[in-house]
Motif scaffolding. Structure first.
Motif, PDB file in Angstrom:
ATOM      1  N   ALA A  98       0.842  -1.207   0.000  1.00  0.00           N
ATOM      2  CA  ALA A  98       0.000   0.000   0.000  1.00  0.00           C
ATOM      3  C   ALA A  98       0.875   1.254   0.000  1.00  0.00           C
ATOM      4  CB  ALA A  98      -0.926  -0.012   1.218  1.00  0.00           C
ATOM      5  N   MET A  99       1.990   1.213   0.736  1.00  0.00           N
ATOM      6  CA  MET A  99       2.899   2.363   0.762  1.00  0.00           C
ATOM      7  C   MET A  99       3.492   2.607  -0.620  1.00  0.00           C
ATOM      8  SD  MET A  99       4.897   1.776   4.411  1.00  0.00           S
ATOM      9  CE  MET A  99       6.000   3.178   4.206  1.00  0.00           C
ATOM     10  N   GLU A 100       3.945   1.522  -1.246  1.00  0.00           N
ATOM     11  CA  GLU A 100       4.544   1.640  -2.588  1.00  0.00           C
ATOM     12  C   GLU A 100       3.533   2.266  -3.554  1.00  0.00           C
ATOM     13  OE1 GLU A 100       7.815   0.435  -3.703  1.00  0.00           O
ATOM     14  OE2 GLU A 100       7.182   1.606  -5.447  1.00  0.00           O
ATOM     15  N   ALA A 101       2.283   1.778  -3.494  1.00  0.00           N
ATOM     16  CA  ALA A 101       1.242   2.289  -4.400  1.00  0.00           C
ATOM     17  C   ALA A 101       0.972   3.771  -4.145  1.00  0.00           C
ATOM     18  CB  ALA A 101      -0.039   1.473  -4.219  1.00  0.00           C
ATOM     19  N   ALA A 102       1.116   4.174  -2.871  1.00  0.00           N
ATOM     20  CA  ALA A 102       0.833   5.573  -2.525  1.00  0.00           C
ATOM     21  C   ALA A 102       2.075   6.455  -2.662  1.00  0.00           C
ATOM     22  CB  ALA A 102       0.299   5.637  -1.093  1.00  0.00           C
ATOM     23  N   GLY A 103       3.218   5.844  -2.953  1.00  0.00           N
ATOM     24  CA  GLY A 103       4.455   6.622  -3.077  1.00  0.00           C
ATOM     25  C   GLY A 103       4.995   7.088  -1.734  1.00  0.00           C
ATOM     26  N   VAL A 104       4.641   6.376  -0.664  1.00  0.00           N
ATOM     27  CA  VAL A 104       5.184   6.692   0.669  1.00  0.00           C
ATOM     28  C   VAL A 104       6.256   5.652   0.961  1.00  0.00           C
ATOM     29  CG1 VAL A 104       4.658   6.923   3.136  1.00  0.00           C
ATOM     30  CG2 VAL A 104       2.952   7.587   1.423  1.00  0.00           C
ATOM     31  N   ARG A 105       7.501   6.081   1.076  1.00  0.00           N
ATOM     32  CA  ARG A 105       8.587   5.086   1.149  1.00  0.00           C
ATOM     33  C   ARG A 105       9.500   5.324   2.355  1.00  0.00           C
ATOM     34  NH1 ARG A 105       7.997   6.331  -4.286  1.00  0.00           N
ATOM     35  NH2 ARG A 105       7.134   4.614  -5.534  1.00  0.00           N
ATOM     36  N   CYS A 106       8.900   5.692   3.452  1.00  0.00           N
ATOM     37  CA  CYS A 106       9.667   5.925   4.686  1.00  0.00           C
ATOM     38  C   CYS A 106       8.982   5.152   5.804  1.00  0.00           C
ATOM     39  CB  CYS A 106       9.661   7.422   4.979  1.00  0.00           C
ATOM     40  SG  CYS A 106      10.428   7.863   6.537  1.00  0.00           S
ATOM     41  N   ILE A 107       9.685   4.200   6.407  1.00  0.00           N
ATOM     42  CA  ILE A 107       9.046   3.358   7.431  1.00  0.00           C
ATOM     43  C   ILE A 107       9.996   3.035   8.575  1.00  0.00           C
ATOM     44  CG2 ILE A 107       9.561   1.249   6.073  1.00  0.00           C
ATOM     45  CD1 ILE A 107       6.970   0.032   7.318  1.00  0.00           C
ATOM     46  N   VAL A 108       9.475   3.138   9.782  1.00  0.00           N
ATOM     47  CA  VAL A 108      10.188   2.668  10.982  1.00  0.00           C
ATOM     48  C   VAL A 108       9.522   1.363  11.402  1.00  0.00           C
ATOM     49  CG1 VAL A 108      10.742   3.158  13.393  1.00  0.00           C
ATOM     50  CG2 VAL A 108      10.778   5.008  11.703  1.00  0.00           C
ATOM     51  N   PHE A 109      10.334   0.337  11.594  1.00  0.00           N
ATOM     52  CA  PHE A 109       9.811  -1.001  11.887  1.00  0.00           C
ATOM     53  C   PHE A 109      10.154  -1.409  13.310  1.00  0.00           C
ATOM     54  CE2 PHE A 109      10.555  -5.748  11.615  1.00  0.00           C
ATOM     55  CZ  PHE A 109       9.215  -6.105  11.510  1.00  0.00           C
ATOM     56  N   SER A 110       9.129  -1.905  13.985  1.00  0.00           N
ATOM     57  CA  SER A 110       9.241  -2.339  15.357  1.00  0.00           C
ATOM     58  C   SER A 110       9.841  -3.744  15.393  1.00  0.00           C
ATOM     59  CB  SER A 110       7.795  -2.333  15.859  1.00  0.00           C
ATOM     60  OG  SER A 110       7.660  -2.842  17.105  1.00  0.00           O
ATOM     61  N   SER A 111      11.137  -3.839  15.693  1.00  0.00           N
ATOM     62  CA  SER A 111      11.762  -5.149  15.790  1.00  0.00           C
ATOM     63  C   SER A 111      12.182  -5.403  17.232  1.00  0.00           C
ATOM     64  CB  SER A 111      12.932  -5.268  14.810  1.00  0.00           C
ATOM     65  OG  SER A 111      13.349  -6.622  14.732  1.00  0.00           O
ATOM     66  N   SER A 112      12.967  -6.426  17.427  1.00  0.00           N
ATOM     67  CA  SER A 112      13.196  -6.887  18.798  1.00  0.00           C
ATOM     68  C   SER A 112      14.579  -7.514  18.917  1.00  0.00           C
ATOM     69  CB  SER A 112      12.135  -7.940  19.120  1.00  0.00           C
ATOM     70  OG  SER A 112      12.513  -8.696  20.243  1.00  0.00           O
ATOM     71  N   ALA A 113      15.127  -7.451  20.113  1.00  0.00           N
ATOM     72  CA  ALA A 113      16.388  -8.146  20.393  1.00  0.00           C
ATOM     73  C   ALA A 113      16.231  -9.646  20.230  1.00  0.00           C
ATOM     74  CB  ALA A 113      16.850  -7.822  21.806  1.00  0.00           C
ATOM     75  N   THR A 114      15.000 -10.107  20.094  1.00  0.00           N
ATOM     76  CA  THR A 114      14.774 -11.531  19.854  1.00  0.00           C
ATOM     77  C   THR A 114      15.449 -11.993  18.563  1.00  0.00           C
ATOM     78  OG1 THR A 114      13.068 -13.250  19.952  1.00  0.00           O
ATOM     79  CG2 THR A 114      12.593 -11.391  18.545  1.00  0.00           C
ATOM     80  N   VAL A 115      15.742 -11.063  17.637  1.00  0.00           N
ATOM     81  CA  VAL A 115      16.387 -11.465  16.370  1.00  0.00           C
ATOM     82  C   VAL A 115      17.825 -11.944  16.598  1.00  0.00           C
ATOM     83  CG1 VAL A 115      14.969  -9.891  14.979  1.00  0.00           C
ATOM     84  CG2 VAL A 115      17.256  -9.160  15.717  1.00  0.00           C
ATOM     85  N   TYR A 116      18.384 -11.698  17.788  1.00  0.00           N
ATOM     86  CA  TYR A 116      19.746 -12.189  18.059  1.00  0.00           C
ATOM     87  C   TYR A 116      19.734 -13.636  18.540  1.00  0.00           C
ATOM     88  CZ  TYR A 116      20.939  -7.259  17.618  1.00  0.00           C
ATOM     89  OH  TYR A 116      21.091  -5.987  17.146  1.00  0.00           O
ATOM     90  N   GLY A 117      18.532 -14.197  18.703  1.00  0.00           N
ATOM     91  CA  GLY A 117      18.419 -15.619  19.033  1.00  0.00           C
ATOM     92  C   GLY A 117      18.959 -15.943  20.404  1.00  0.00           C
ATOM     93  N   ASP A 118      19.489 -17.136  20.491  1.00  0.00           N
ATOM     94  CA  ASP A 118      19.885 -17.696  21.769  1.00  0.00           C
ATOM     95  C   ASP A 118      21.347 -17.370  22.032  1.00  0.00           C
ATOM     96  OD1 ASP A 118      20.044 -19.179  23.995  1.00  0.00           O
ATOM     97  OD2 ASP A 118      19.518 -21.095  23.062  1.00  0.00           O
ATOM     98  N   THR A 119      21.624 -16.128  22.381  1.00  0.00           N
ATOM     99  CA  THR A 119      23.026 -15.752  22.549  1.00  0.00           C
ATOM    100  C   THR A 119      23.278 -15.283  23.974  1.00  0.00           C
ATOM    101  OG1 THR A 119      24.791 -14.285  21.829  1.00  0.00           O
ATOM    102  CG2 THR A 119      22.577 -13.387  21.744  1.00  0.00           C
TER     103      THR A 119
END
Ligand code: UFG
Length: 336
Positions: free
Chosen positions: A111-132
């Motif tokens: 929907a963003m691409e179709a509207a020409g809005v190309r700036c996004i902040v994404f809510s991610s997590s330290a969980t992406v570092y896995g079992d470290t």
């Protein structure tokens, strides 16, 4: 001033970020389906900010609704929170998590691409570092997942990286949260989990209010100073400010980034219980029980990149986190 769409903007982190963005002078539009947000959040946001909130009730998977919002609101950028977030539940319901978290992001990006809005902040997590177990994790640590929830965050990050790599018009901010806790200084918004919280701070809060009897400390035989698990707790208002800085950086430079949002300071379970006891004015009861499956001993952020790229530095201490949480939950009890 920019006009920002906040998906999941009525939720815990979303609502605090709403206030941070409004304070920074932005116009903010909320899209939320209210499955994990209270109905009175918009009204509370209006009380705190002194301005009416624009809220669309609906789902991020509803492409027609997204198209209507982009057509009606002249959106400049998006902060995407709307997602499911309970690690344990994701193991029981992987398809729900993949559908909502990955499907939701893909629907939004189209929907963003179709509207020409190309700036996004994404809510991610330290969980992406896995079992470290490494101390102070840097952003270039390899990603791996230990739950479907973690899988959806890695997949989301990867999709965004591919989009940004293919088209320089996209500016993507990936924010990896450590352990967000605490509540807004107004004590009018905060975390409001279900009956028995999975996470430590909301569980402690319910012991402090008397709704639960005592805290279960999951293991005291970890390789940490007092044997209990160590985490990097970050005040939700600091975290919200990180989103404002991320968005501003994306809009000013057009450069994408992926950064940790943490304090770099580790606190043990017993540290948190002590700080909360001081905040609520009585020694909170606890007992040591077995380790929780899947937990690691210590997870803390290397916060240097957020400082260098965004000028982000967490300001609030563990005591501030506990005091604000207590002000919020005790206020809720008083108003019942
Ligand atoms: N803990 C207890 N008793 C409880 C709950 C938790 O002792 O009742 C301990 C845990 O063992 C751990 C610490 O408190 O040592 C923090 O546990 P949380 O459940 O609050 O948070 P986690 O670090 O396990 O997980 C959180 C989020 C995840 C996210 C992760 C990123 O819930 O979504 O941080 O590091 F992926």
């Amino acid at each position: 001033m920019a006009r920002i769409l906040l998906t999941g903007g009525a939720g815990y982190i979303g609502s605090h970020t709403y206030l941070g963005l409004v304070e920074a002078g932005h116009e903010v539009v909320i899209l939320d389906n209210f499955t994990n947000a209270r109905d009175d959040v918009p009204e509370r946001l209006e009380r705190i900010s002194g301005r009416p909130a624009t809220v669309y009730r609906g789902d991020v998977l509803d492409r027609a609704l997204l198209d209507r919002i982009f057509a009606d609101q002249a959106i400049d950028g998006v902060v995407h929170f709307a997602a499911l977030k309970a690690v344990g539940e994701s193991v029981q319901k992987p398809l729900d998590y993949i559908h909502t978290n990955v499907g939701g992001l893909l629907t939004l990006l189209a929907a963003m691409e179709a509207a020409g809005v190309r700036c996004i902040v994404f809510s991610s997590s330290a969980t992406v570092y896995g079992d470290t177990d490494i101390q102070r994790i840097p952003e270039d640590h390899p990603r791996s997942h230990t739950s479907p929830y973690g899988y959806t965050k890695i997949t989301g990050e990867t999709a965004l990286e591919q989009v940004a790599a293919a088209d320089a018009r996209w500016a993507v901010g990936i924010l990896r949260y450590f352990n967000p806790v605490g509540a807004h200084r107004s004590a009018l918004i905060g975390e409001d989990p279900g009956d028995i919280p999975n996470n430590l701070m909301p569980y402690i809060a319910k012991v402090a209010t008397g709704e639960l009897r005592r805290i279960n400390v999951f293991g005291d035989d970890y390789n940490t100073p007092d044997g209990t698990g160590v985490r990097d707790y970050i005040h939700v208002e600091d975290l919200a400010h990180g989103h404002v800085l991320s968005l501003n950086a994306l809009m000013e430079t057009g450069e994408s980034h992926a950064v940790n949002l943490g304090t770099g300071i580790g606190s043990s379970v017993l540290d948190v219980i002590r700080a909360y006891s001081a905040a609520c004015g009585r020694d909170l009861p606890y007992r040591i029980v077995a380790r929780r499956q899947g937990d690691v001993s210590s997870v803390t952020a290397l916060p240097d990149k957020a400082r260098a790229v965004l000028g982000f530095e967490a300001q609030k201490t563990l005591d501030d986190m506990c005091r604000s949480s207590w002000a919020w939950v005790s206020g809720q009890i008083a108003n019942r």
